[in-house]
Design an enzyme around this catalytic site. Structure first.
Site, PDB file in Angstrom:
ATOM      1  N   LEU A 167       4.317   7.749 -67.394  1.00  0.00           N
ATOM      2  CA  LEU A 167       4.972   8.971 -67.868  1.00  0.00           C
ATOM      3  C   LEU A 167       4.008   9.879 -68.626  1.00  0.00           C
ATOM      4  O   LEU A 167       3.122   9.408 -69.349  1.00  0.00           O
ATOM      5  CB  LEU A 167       6.150   8.599 -68.774  1.00  0.00           C
ATOM      6  CG  LEU A 167       7.217   7.693 -68.140  1.00  0.00           C
ATOM      7  CD1 LEU A 167       8.312   7.375 -69.165  1.00  0.00           C
ATOM      8  CD2 LEU A 167       7.819   8.320 -66.883  1.00  0.00           C
ATOM      9  N   HIS A 227       7.279  14.467 -67.514  1.00  0.00           N
ATOM     10  CA  HIS A 227       8.453  13.592 -67.374  1.00  0.00           C
ATOM     11  C   HIS A 227       9.329  13.666 -68.627  1.00  0.00           C
ATOM     12  O   HIS A 227      10.555  13.655 -68.540  1.00  0.00           O
ATOM     13  CB  HIS A 227       8.022  12.136 -67.209  1.00  0.00           C
ATOM     14  CG  HIS A 227       7.249  11.840 -65.967  1.00  0.00           C
ATOM     15  ND1 HIS A 227       5.933  11.449 -65.989  1.00  0.00           N
ATOM     16  CD2 HIS A 227       7.611  11.871 -64.654  1.00  0.00           C
ATOM     17  CE1 HIS A 227       5.513  11.232 -64.756  1.00  0.00           C
ATOM     18  NE2 HIS A 227       6.499  11.492 -63.926  1.00  0.00           N
ATOM     19  N   GLN A 278       7.406   5.693 -49.663  1.00  0.00           N
ATOM     20  CA  GLN A 278       6.943   7.076 -49.580  1.00  0.00           C
ATOM     21  C   GLN A 278       5.420   7.194 -49.547  1.00  0.00           C
ATOM     22  O   GLN A 278       4.888   8.301 -49.582  1.00  0.00           O
ATOM     23  CB  GLN A 278       7.528   7.918 -50.711  1.00  0.00           C
ATOM     24  CG  GLN A 278       7.022   7.602 -52.097  1.00  0.00           C
ATOM     25  CD  GLN A 278       7.822   8.323 -53.167  1.00  0.00           C
ATOM     26  OE1 GLN A 278       8.969   7.986 -53.442  1.00  0.00           O
ATOM     27  NE2 GLN A 278       7.247   9.343 -53.780  1.00  0.00           N
ATOM     28  N   LYS A 299       6.802  20.849 -59.765  1.00  0.00           N
ATOM     29  CA  LYS A 299       5.482  20.605 -59.178  1.00  0.00           C
ATOM     30  C   LYS A 299       5.646  20.038 -57.767  1.00  0.00           C
ATOM     31  O   LYS A 299       4.899  20.366 -56.864  1.00  0.00           O
ATOM     32  CB  LYS A 299       4.648  19.667 -60.038  1.00  0.00           C
ATOM     33  CG  LYS A 299       3.216  19.580 -59.513  1.00  0.00           C
ATOM     34  CD  LYS A 299       2.330  18.793 -60.419  1.00  0.00           C
ATOM     35  CE  LYS A 299       2.620  17.320 -60.322  1.00  0.00           C
ATOM     36  NZ  LYS A 299       2.268  16.751 -58.989  1.00  0.00           N
ATOM     37  N   VAL A 335       4.746  21.527 -66.000  1.00  0.00           N
ATOM     38  CA  VAL A 335       4.055  21.519 -67.299  1.00  0.00           C
ATOM     39  C   VAL A 335       2.559  21.476 -67.023  1.00  0.00           C
ATOM     40  O   VAL A 335       2.091  20.699 -66.187  1.00  0.00           O
ATOM     41  CB  VAL A 335       4.491  20.314 -68.161  1.00  0.00           C
ATOM     42  CG1 VAL A 335       3.803  20.354 -69.525  1.00  0.00           C
ATOM     43  CG2 VAL A 335       6.007  20.301 -68.333  1.00  0.00           C
ATOM     44  N   LEU A 353       0.282  18.916 -64.970  1.00  0.00           N
ATOM     45  CA  LEU A 353       0.319  17.502 -65.346  1.00  0.00           C
ATOM     46  C   LEU A 353       0.751  16.677 -64.141  1.00  0.00           C
ATOM     47  O   LEU A 353       1.664  17.060 -63.405  1.00  0.00           O
ATOM     48  CB  LEU A 353       1.304  17.262 -66.495  1.00  0.00           C
ATOM     49  CG  LEU A 353       1.018  17.907 -67.851  1.00  0.00           C
ATOM     50  CD1 LEU A 353       1.859  17.237 -68.926  1.00  0.00           C
ATOM     51  CD2 LEU A 353      -0.444  17.857 -68.224  1.00  0.00           C
ATOM     52  N   SER A 354       0.086  15.543 -63.960  1.00  0.00           N
ATOM     53  CA  SER A 354       0.412  14.628 -62.869  1.00  0.00           C
ATOM     54  C   SER A 354      -0.071  13.248 -63.283  1.00  0.00           C
ATOM     55  O   SER A 354      -1.130  13.121 -63.919  1.00  0.00           O
ATOM     56  CB  SER A 354      -0.317  15.058 -61.590  1.00  0.00           C
ATOM     57  OG  SER A 354      -0.351  13.995 -60.656  1.00  0.00           O
ATOM     58  N   SER A 355       0.675  12.228 -62.896  1.00  0.00           N
ATOM     59  CA  SER A 355       0.214  10.860 -63.192  1.00  0.00           C
ATOM     60  C   SER A 355      -1.127  10.620 -62.516  1.00  0.00           C
ATOM     61  O   SER A 355      -1.940   9.832 -62.991  1.00  0.00           O
ATOM     62  CB  SER A 355       1.236   9.839 -62.696  1.00  0.00           C
ATOM     63  OG  SER A 355       2.482  10.102 -63.291  1.00  0.00           O
TER      64      SER A 355
HETATM   65  O1  PAF Z   1       8.643  12.502 -57.856  1.00  0.00           O
HETATM   66  C1  PAF Z   1       8.591  11.254 -57.919  1.00  0.00           C
HETATM   67  O2  PAF Z   1       8.118  10.680 -58.909  1.00  0.00           O
HETATM   68  C2  PAF Z   1       9.116  10.433 -56.766  1.00  0.00           C
HETATM   69  O3  PAF Z   1       8.860  11.052 -55.554  1.00  0.00           O
HETATM   70  C3  PAF Z   1      10.611  10.069 -56.903  1.00  0.00           C
HETATM   71  C4  PAF Z   1      11.492  11.303 -56.900  1.00  0.00           C
HETATM   72  C5  PAF Z   1      10.837   9.311 -58.205  1.00  0.00           C
HETATM   73  C6  PAF Z   1      11.038   9.183 -55.742  1.00  0.00           C
HETATM   74  O4  PAF Z   1      10.283   8.031 -55.683  1.00  0.00           O
END
Ligand code: PAF
Length: 291
Positions: free
Chosen positions: A33, A37, A61, A149, A176, A184-186
């Protein structure tokens, strides 16, 4: 904050939360996070008296050769951050329970899932929608909050909710950004110092497109060219796509309007990042991280 792993326990806890609080808001995440988030969680809290947040790195995914295995994970840190953002129910399901076997029935996103991100990551949005539907089925939220994003993801989730009649209100929150504009991105954790320096060009490229739009340019391909020119100047960046997009149906916009989205994906070294901006809002429509 209550922490839950099992699906049946989460289902019961959500039913209790709805009974006690009247409404339940939900923030699905893949964890690691960051402030983006936490803003989603706070926004969720404004929409409902009880908030559930899930952390699940969804294998469905990720394509072959993508970063499923090395996707950053830090459950202990996430627990503290979720609690600080006012989450009531933190759900961290296991892969074994979410996918007891290879899923035979999945959600087909339709044509809008095959373009832009979907063209570069075949099957990605089918995996996203399938897991979101599964998460929704357990949580049964009144409202769910997603970040802008992932603009194509948010649009497809909205479409799924409408087409399948799921009865969940979808809220999409502004991106953000760091002080220099990086969204921001993990995945930003993958960037070493040199790549972090280059990554700022993604938001600068979007800014260049917005600038042309503000000066009166309405041809979608000219806005795309303005953004591409910024990225082309840096050999350490490989562009997957830059597109001016109609937000309703996710087609390329020949003539841009305020509502159109300038979106891009690029690899900065080994790290693939995405970003976008709503032309009528510009980067000012997004939020700066408090740092
Ligand atoms: O955006 C994400 O973090 C993911 O694609 C999600 C929506 C939690 C689905 O795995």
């Amino acid at each position: 904050m209550r922490e839950i792993e099992r699906l049946d326990e989460m289902r019961a806890a959500c039913a209790e939360a709805r009974a006690a609080g009247g409404r339940l808001a939900f923030v699905p995440t893949m964890g690691f996070l960051h402030e983006g988030h936490l803003r989603l969680a706070r926004l969720a809290r404004e929409r409902a008296p009880r908030v559930a947040l899930s952390i699940f790195v969804n294998p469905l995914q990720f394509g072959p050769g993508e970063d499923y295995e090395r996707y950053p994970r830090d459950a202990a840190r996430d627990r503290g951050l979720a609690a600080s953002a006012g989450v009531d129910l933190l759900w961290m399901p296991s892969v074994a329970e979410m996918y007891p076997g290879p899923p035979r029935v999945t959600v087909a996103p339709g044509a809008a899932g095959d373009v832009f991100e979907g063209a570069v990551r075949p099957g990605h949005f089918g995996g996203v929608l399938t897991v979101v539907l599964k998460l929704f089925e357990v949580v049964r939220p009144d409202v769910a909050v997603f970040g802008r994003k992932d603009v194509q993801q948010a649009a497809l989730v909205r479409r799924m909710v409408t087409d399948l009649g799921l009865g969940v209100a979808i809220v999409v929150a502004p991106t953000v950004r760091e002080a220099d504009g990086l969204a921001l991105s993990s995945r930003n954790v993958y960037l070493d110092a040199a790549a972090r320096g280059r990554a700022v060009l993604l938001s600068r490229a979007l800014g260049a497109g917005v600038e042309r739009f503000r000066r009166g340019e309405r041809r979608g391909d000219a806005l795309v060219a303005a953004a591409r020119a910024v990225l082309a100047a840096e050999p350490g960046i490989a562009v997957d796509y830059v597109a001016c997009i109609e937000p309703g149906d996710f087609t390329a916009a020949a003539t841009a309007t305020d509502a159109c989205v300038l979106a891009l994906a690029a690899r900065v070294g080994a790290t693939r990042l995405i970003d976008n901006v709503v032309l009528g809002e510009g980067l000012e429509g997004d939020v700066r991280a408090s740092g």
